[in-house]
Design a protein around this motif. Sequence first.
Motif, mmCIF file in Angstrom:
data_model
loop_
_atom_site.group_PDB
_atom_site.id
_atom_site.type_symbol
_atom_site.label_atom_id
_atom_site.label_comp_id
_atom_site.label_asym_id
_atom_site.label_seq_id
_atom_site.Cartn_x
_atom_site.Cartn_y
_atom_site.Cartn_z
ATOM 1 N N ASP A 121 0.858 -1.181 0.000
ATOM 2 C CA ASP A 121 0.000 0.000 0.000
ATOM 3 C C ASP A 121 0.897 1.234 0.000
ATOM 4 N N ILE A 122 0.574 2.202 -0.839
ATOM 5 C CA ILE A 122 1.303 3.470 -0.884
ATOM 6 C C ILE A 122 0.337 4.556 -0.420
ATOM 7 N N VAL A 123 0.675 5.211 0.686
ATOM 8 C CA VAL A 123 -0.128 6.319 1.199
ATOM 9 C C VAL A 123 0.469 7.605 0.632
ATOM 10 N N GLU A 124 -0.295 8.257 -0.224
ATOM 11 C CA GLU A 124 0.188 9.461 -0.899
ATOM 12 C C GLU A 124 -0.077 10.708 -0.057
ATOM 13 N N PRO A 125 0.568 11.804 -0.388
ATOM 14 C CA PRO A 125 1.378 12.024 -1.586
ATOM 15 C C PRO A 125 2.781 11.444 -1.438
ATOM 16 N N THR A 126 3.379 11.133 -2.581
ATOM 17 C CA THR A 126 4.767 10.704 -2.596
ATOM 18 C C THR A 126 5.639 11.939 -2.826
ATOM 19 N N GLY A 127 6.904 11.821 -2.495
ATOM 20 C CA GLY A 127 7.833 12.932 -2.678
ATOM 21 C C GLY A 127 8.462 12.943 -4.059
ATOM 22 N N PHE A 128 7.886 12.219 -4.986
ATOM 23 C CA PHE A 128 8.403 12.119 -6.360
ATOM 24 C C PHE A 128 7.221 11.857 -7.278
ATOM 25 N N PRO A 129 7.355 12.197 -8.546
ATOM 26 C CA PRO A 129 6.266 11.885 -9.488
ATOM 27 C C PRO A 129 6.163 10.369 -9.665
ATOM 28 N N TRP A 130 4.960 9.839 -9.501
ATOM 29 C CA TRP A 130 4.745 8.403 -9.642
ATOM 30 C C TRP A 130 4.796 8.064 -11.124
ATOM 31 N N SER A 131 5.806 7.307 -11.506
ATOM 32 C CA SER A 131 5.918 6.898 -12.912
ATOM 33 C C SER A 131 6.647 5.569 -12.972
ATOM 34 N N HIS A 132 6.368 4.809 -13.998
ATOM 35 C CA HIS A 132 7.032 3.524 -14.176
ATOM 36 C C HIS A 132 8.531 3.732 -14.365
ATOM 37 N N GLN A 133 8.917 4.817 -15.044
ATOM 38 C CA GLN A 133 10.336 5.073 -15.281
ATOM 39 C C GLN A 133 11.081 5.292 -13.967
ATOM 40 N N ALA A 134 10.516 6.071 -13.064
ATOM 41 C CA ALA A 134 11.170 6.343 -11.784
ATOM 42 C C ALA A 134 11.313 5.071 -10.957
ATOM 43 N N LEU A 135 10.292 4.232 -10.962
ATOM 44 C CA LEU A 135 10.303 3.019 -10.157
ATOM 45 C C LEU A 135 11.138 1.901 -10.778
ATOM 46 N N ARG A 136 11.212 1.881 -12.104
ATOM 47 C CA ARG A 136 11.932 0.810 -12.795
ATOM 48 C C ARG A 136 13.425 0.850 -12.516
ATOM 49 N N ARG A 137 13.982 2.035 -12.238
ATOM 50 C CA ARG A 137 15.425 2.124 -11.997
ATOM 51 C C ARG A 137 15.862 1.180 -10.894
ATOM 52 N N ALA A 138 15.138 1.135 -9.798
ATOM 53 C CA ALA A 138 15.507 0.260 -8.681
ATOM 54 C C ALA A 138 14.735 -1.057 -8.721
ATOM 55 N N GLY A 139 13.471 -1.000 -9.101
ATOM 56 C CA GLY A 139 12.637 -2.196 -9.073
ATOM 57 C C GLY A 139 12.754 -3.053 -10.293
ATOM 58 N N MET A 140 13.392 -2.528 -11.327
ATOM 59 C CA MET A 140 13.509 -3.200 -12.601
ATOM 60 C C MET A 140 12.125 -3.658 -13.047
ATOM 61 N N ASP A 141 12.048 -4.751 -13.774
ATOM 62 C CA ASP A 141 10.735 -5.195 -14.250
ATOM 63 C C ASP A 141 9.904 -5.841 -13.139
ATOM 64 N N TYR A 142 10.509 -6.080 -11.976
ATOM 65 C CA TYR A 142 9.764 -6.647 -10.856
ATOM 66 C C TYR A 142 8.705 -5.682 -10.326
ATOM 67 N N ALA A 143 8.982 -4.383 -10.410
ATOM 68 C CA ALA A 143 8.032 -3.395 -9.891
ATOM 69 C C ALA A 143 6.669 -3.545 -10.572
ATOM 70 N N GLU A 144 6.682 -3.951 -11.818
ATOM 71 C CA GLU A 144 5.427 -4.136 -12.549
ATOM 72 C C GLU A 144 4.671 -5.385 -12.090
#
Length: 149
Positions: free
Chosen positions: A29-52
């Motif tokens: 669960d993500i309780v917003e707001p986040t301190g960054f724009p929520w985007s697949h590109q931002a999350l993919r850097r660390a989560g790779m394809d697992y984030a999806e």
Amino acid sequence: MRLALYQPDQAGNVGTILRTAACLAVPVDIVEPTGFPWSHQALRRAGMDYAELAQVRRHADWDAFEGQLAGRLVLLTTAGATRFDEAQFQAGDVLLMGSESAGVPPHVHARADLRIRIPQAAGTRSLNIAVAAGIALAEALRQTNGWPE
């Protein structure tokens, strides 16, 4: 068992947590707001394809998250009275991590059913939230036999 992140600041940490959660079949669960724009590109850097692959629910704010909360809320906090390895976890627990920069506000701290801490060496302030989430989640899954097959 679920992981929850309260207003996370760092996309890299969220990506790492999403990768861990996907591998262990634990919803997040993500309780917003986040301190960054929520985007697949931002999350993919660390989560790779697992984030999806992660099961993610985003909540507009604390009230929206709290309104759907089922199970005990277990807060990871340096101010926790109970060591994580002495806590008695339950299968329906929601492990909550605060934001990297501010933790959680007093009303969220007060709402927690259990406040746990990970022991640390003298002179250190806190662990990275992705590391702390992994440590606490591993113990919670061990106790509840919640590891994936």
